[in-house]
Design an enzyme around this catalytic site. Sequence first.
Site, PDB file in Angstrom:
ATOM      1  N   GLU A 179      -3.611 116.114  -1.194  1.00 38.61           N
ATOM      2  CA  GLU A 179      -3.435 115.196  -0.037  1.00 38.61           C
ATOM      3  C   GLU A 179      -2.108 114.480  -0.215  1.00 38.61           C
ATOM      4  O   GLU A 179      -1.658 114.082  -1.394  1.00 38.61           O
ATOM      5  CB  GLU A 179      -4.530 114.195   0.135  1.00 38.61           C
ATOM      6  CG  GLU A 179      -5.018 113.481  -1.088  1.00 38.61           C
ATOM      7  CD  GLU A 179      -4.178 112.552  -1.656  1.00 38.61           C
ATOM      8  OE1 GLU A 179      -3.239 111.949  -1.187  1.00 38.61           O
ATOM      9  OE2 GLU A 179      -4.169 112.896  -2.859  1.00 38.61           O
ATOM     10  N   GLU A 335      -1.657 115.295  -4.249  1.00 37.66           N
ATOM     11  CA  GLU A 335      -0.717 116.333  -3.961  1.00 37.66           C
ATOM     12  C   GLU A 335      -1.397 117.834  -4.046  1.00 37.66           C
ATOM     13  O   GLU A 335      -0.888 118.739  -3.473  1.00 37.66           O
ATOM     14  CB  GLU A 335       0.699 116.482  -4.227  1.00 37.66           C
ATOM     15  CG  GLU A 335       1.501 115.248  -3.837  1.00 37.66           C
ATOM     16  CD  GLU A 335       2.972 115.289  -4.716  1.00 37.66           C
ATOM     17  OE1 GLU A 335       3.317 116.287  -4.934  1.00 37.66           O
ATOM     18  OE2 GLU A 335       3.533 114.544  -4.781  1.00 37.66           O
TER      19      GLU A 335
END
Length: 377
Positions: A179, A335
């Site tokens: 994310e 991420e």
Amino acid sequence: MTLKEAMKSIKPASQILRQQAKQRWDQVAKPLGSLGVLEEDIIRIAAASGSLAVSLRPRAIVVMCGDNGVVKEGVTQTDSSVTRIVADNIAAGRASINIMAAKAGADVFPVDVGMLGEHYPNKEFKPMVMCDRKVAEGTGDITLEPAMTQEQCVQALLAGIEVVADLSTQGYEMIGMGEMGIGNTTPSSALVSVLLNLPANEVTGRGAGLSDEAYNKKVAVIEQAVDRYWKATENSEIPEGPFFKIDAAVELMSHLGGYEIAAMAGMCLGGAVFGVPIVLDGYISVAGALCASLINSDCTSYLLASHISAEPAAWKVLRNLHLEPVIQAGMCLGEGTGAAAAMSLYDMGLAVYRQMGTFEDIHVTQYENYAKKQAEK
């Protein structure tokens, strides 16, 4: 496909394949269980994918991107503009996840499910191209109002399921999720506080780095958001029935979640719908997985824990999901970087599982599992 239709198709991962994969490991000419979590994860992958002939390639990492209205409460070092800057860097191949995923042999798919700003032009899932699945431009401030409507929450969940459906159709055998969303440890901690019935100070970390004053502010903000949720829902009546858990989870996530969190919860459910192992990343992703388990607990048998986040409640969430991380390295980047790191380790485990000779091959007596025999007495 509606959310409720998708949930009807979920079944637990195959116990028969779990047993067969475990038998294969026990025949490999090495001490029983000596690769630890790597062995368990290869077993989980076999059961989730429906085949003893485990395949980990091609594989992908999906980065769900969204903005969070609670940032205006001062719970982060940076403002929301950084979300889009980093997301654009991911799409351009310049971010940490791109570098690590390249080493792990994984394609990176950034997806806008809730960032501030204009829509991206592309709606197809392509590597290193920002895909537009925007539900809205950021969430509401969860201390003052719901993060989103229930309809928007369902839309974000379906976006996650659709990602898995699309990538599965393209032939991807494993999908990691990550994310990008400034401020998203705050809604994650609020969700975990409610779901695990823990006080805010036990589920709140310093995120990307906060001073003592800012950390105390963050704890207070989470307490305020959770208190607002309980007051807003104390008289709500969710009818009992086959979809009770879905309705309860959607109500919770619509009050306290984020679009990227809901989309990752959808990916966890999508893995179970389409038989694709899903590799979790850090704290925000496991909070999404916890929400997914509320909707359908069978989805957890399709999940793998890449690492244990530095956030304080991460262990408690993974324990609740009955997952063991393969990496403990103090990572907290997000991420999908933890998922990328774990994929390289899965390659090593799978190589041993596939290639190493058996005790019979080397004419050595197989190890006895005395712990199992003792437990069976």
